[in-house]
Design a protein around this motif. Structure first.
Motif, PDB file in Angstrom:
ATOM      1  N   GLN A 298       0.854  -1.178   0.000  1.00 51.88           N
ATOM      2  CA  GLN A 298       0.000   0.000   0.000  1.00 51.88           C
ATOM      3  C   GLN A 298       0.895   1.234   0.000  1.00 51.88           C
TER       4      GLN A 298
ATOM      5  N   GLN B 189       0.832   5.569   0.122  1.00 56.48           N
ATOM      6  CA  GLN B 189       0.063   6.787   0.347  1.00 56.48           C
ATOM      7  C   GLN B 189       0.822   7.958  -0.258  1.00 56.48           C
TER       8      GLN B 189
ATOM      9  N   HIS C 161      -4.270  13.212   0.561  1.00 59.13           N
ATOM     10  CA  HIS C 161      -3.736  11.858   0.481  1.00 59.13           C
ATOM     11  C   HIS C 161      -4.444  11.031  -0.595  1.00 59.13           C
ATOM     12  N   TYR C 162      -3.665  10.173  -1.239  1.00 57.72           N
ATOM     13  CA  TYR C 162      -4.186   9.222  -2.224  1.00 57.72           C
ATOM     14  C   TYR C 162      -3.524   7.877  -1.934  1.00 57.72           C
ATOM     15  N   THR C 163      -4.332   6.842  -1.733  1.00 55.63           N
ATOM     16  CA  THR C 163      -3.795   5.525  -1.379  1.00 55.63           C
ATOM     17  C   THR C 163      -4.096   4.523  -2.483  1.00 55.63           C
TER      18      THR C 163
ATOM     19  N   THR D 282      -2.485   0.450  -4.338  1.00 60.16           N
ATOM     20  CA  THR D 282      -1.640  -0.733  -4.200  1.00 60.16           C
ATOM     21  C   THR D 282      -0.707  -0.831  -5.400  1.00 60.16           C
TER      22      THR D 282
ATOM     23  N   ARG E 161       4.385   4.615   3.073  1.00 59.50           N
ATOM     24  CA  ARG E 161       3.371   3.620   3.422  1.00 59.50           C
ATOM     25  C   ARG E 161       2.373   4.272   4.376  1.00 59.50           C
ATOM     26  N   PRO E 162       1.087   4.015   4.208  1.00 64.12           N
ATOM     27  CA  PRO E 162       0.116   4.624   5.126  1.00 64.12           C
ATOM     28  C   PRO E 162       0.265   4.074   6.530  1.00 64.12           C
TER      29      PRO E 162
ATOM     30  N   ASP F   2      -4.049   6.277   9.181  1.00 65.19           N
ATOM     31  CA  ASP F   2      -4.415   6.722   7.832  1.00 65.19           C
ATOM     32  C   ASP F   2      -5.209   5.645   7.106  1.00 65.19           C
ATOM     33  N   TYR F   3      -4.761   4.403   7.256  1.00 62.17           N
ATOM     34  CA  TYR F   3      -5.392   3.291   6.541  1.00 62.17           C
ATOM     35  C   TYR F   3      -6.854   3.125   6.934  1.00 62.17           C
TER      36      TYR F   3
ATOM     37  N   SER G  58      -9.250   5.581   5.391  1.00 57.34           N
ATOM     38  CA  SER G  58      -9.419   5.568   3.936  1.00 57.34           C
ATOM     39  C   SER G  58      -9.953   4.233   3.415  1.00 57.34           C
TER      40      SER G  58
END
Length: 300
Positions: free
Chosen positions: A19, A21, A29-31, A33, A73-74, A78-79, A82
């Motif tokens: 993942q 971020q 933020h934009y997450t 894979t 990495r988030p 943060d994870y 989102s």
């Protein structure tokens, strides 16, 4: 000695399946894979995922529109904010309070009721580690499916310490010698009898409720059941600060009320809680008060 579940995904260069971020110049933020051969697209241009694969965390990439994005990495907070949601998530500020004041420790045996989208489950699993036990109960199968996907996406697969059961806690709880019980549900007082039988002496029940009526009824029910010490209740709020040169001030927005937390500890079998010395305020209990078990419709 093998690494704890998910640890390899938290360090080293970026790898396929990680993942990522991205943070843009405005702090958004934009997450996503990482996948070989794919491109990340924004209205400010695009860049290939391959540019990040093998790069160290904390790298900066530029889109075809020459906009710079910081890649990290988030963090778990943060994870969970989102990730896909079925039910509302437990906010990081409350999850942190639960981990601290419910004293969640490595190897703990924990029961959780009300999984929602898997936010708190992720925090609990990381705290108890691979050798603990988290048995989560969720009434709705669709919520349980979303929670399972979110947790497995964060840890990179099934967590060895996690068991997820679809059903009501009070009807399905068979665990014994439990160290901690976390209740995130509409009517936690309905589960207290079952919880009291599962907890070890000294174990902690922690309840997360949204309204004052739910809070009051839960506290009164804990007192009524007679095998817990005097509960403690509180809420937390977070206010960020704006700091730029001489402009140092609190932000105009803050994370205010999300819910109330309360904790109580299981007494030894056959022990009665000491009498409370604190006198209730005059009028705290009306003449028609019938106790916590009266059907007053709190929280419904």
């Amino acid at each position: 000695m093998s690494e704890p579940t998910g640890a390899a995904r938290r360090r080293g260069p970026f790898k396929v399946g990680d993942q990522v971020q991205l943070t843009d110049p405005k702090g958004r933020h934009y997450t996503f894979t990482l996948e070989e051969g794919k491109n990340f697209h924004t209205h400010k241009g695009s860049f290939p995922h391959d540019e990040l694969i093998g790069a160290p965390e904390g790298s900066v990439v530029r889109t075809t529109g020459n906009v710079a994005y910081l890649a990290l990495r988030p963090l778990l907070p943060d994870y969970v904010l989102s990730m896909p949601r079925g039910a509302a998530v437990v906010y990081p500020k409350d999850a942190g309070q639960i981990l601290a004041f419910a004293d969640i420790f490595p190897g703990a045996r924990v029961v959780e009721a009300g999984v929602g989208s898997g936010s708190l489950s992720s925090f609990l699993l990381r705290a108890i580690g691979d050798h603990g036990m988290l048995h989560s109960y969720e009434r709705r199968e669709d919520f349980a499916d979303i929670a399972r996907q979110n947790v497995e996406r964060y840890f990179g697969g099934p967590h060895p310490a996690w068991q997820l059961t679809v059903g009501d806690l009070q009807d399905n709880l068979s665990d014994t010698d439990v160290d901690r019980v976390i209740l995130d549900m509409l009517a936690p007082w309905e589960c207290l009898e079952a919880v009291s039988k599962a907890l070890v002496p000294g174990g902690i029940v922690c309840c997360y409720v949204a309204t004052t009526t739910q809070l009051a009824r839960t506290v009164e029910s804990i007192r009524e059941i007679g095998c817990f010490n005097e509960p403690t209740a509180w809420e937390t709020m977070i206010r960020n600060w704006h700091i730029e040169g001489l402009a140092v001030r609190p932000d105009h927005r803050m994370i205010g009320h999300t819910g109330f937390l309360l904790t109580a500890r299981r007494l030894a079998d056959g022990v009665e809680p000491p009498m409370r010395r604190r006198r209730p305020a005059k009028g705290a209990y009306g003449e028609d008060y019938e106790g916590p078990n009266a059907d007053r419709g709190a929280g419904r």
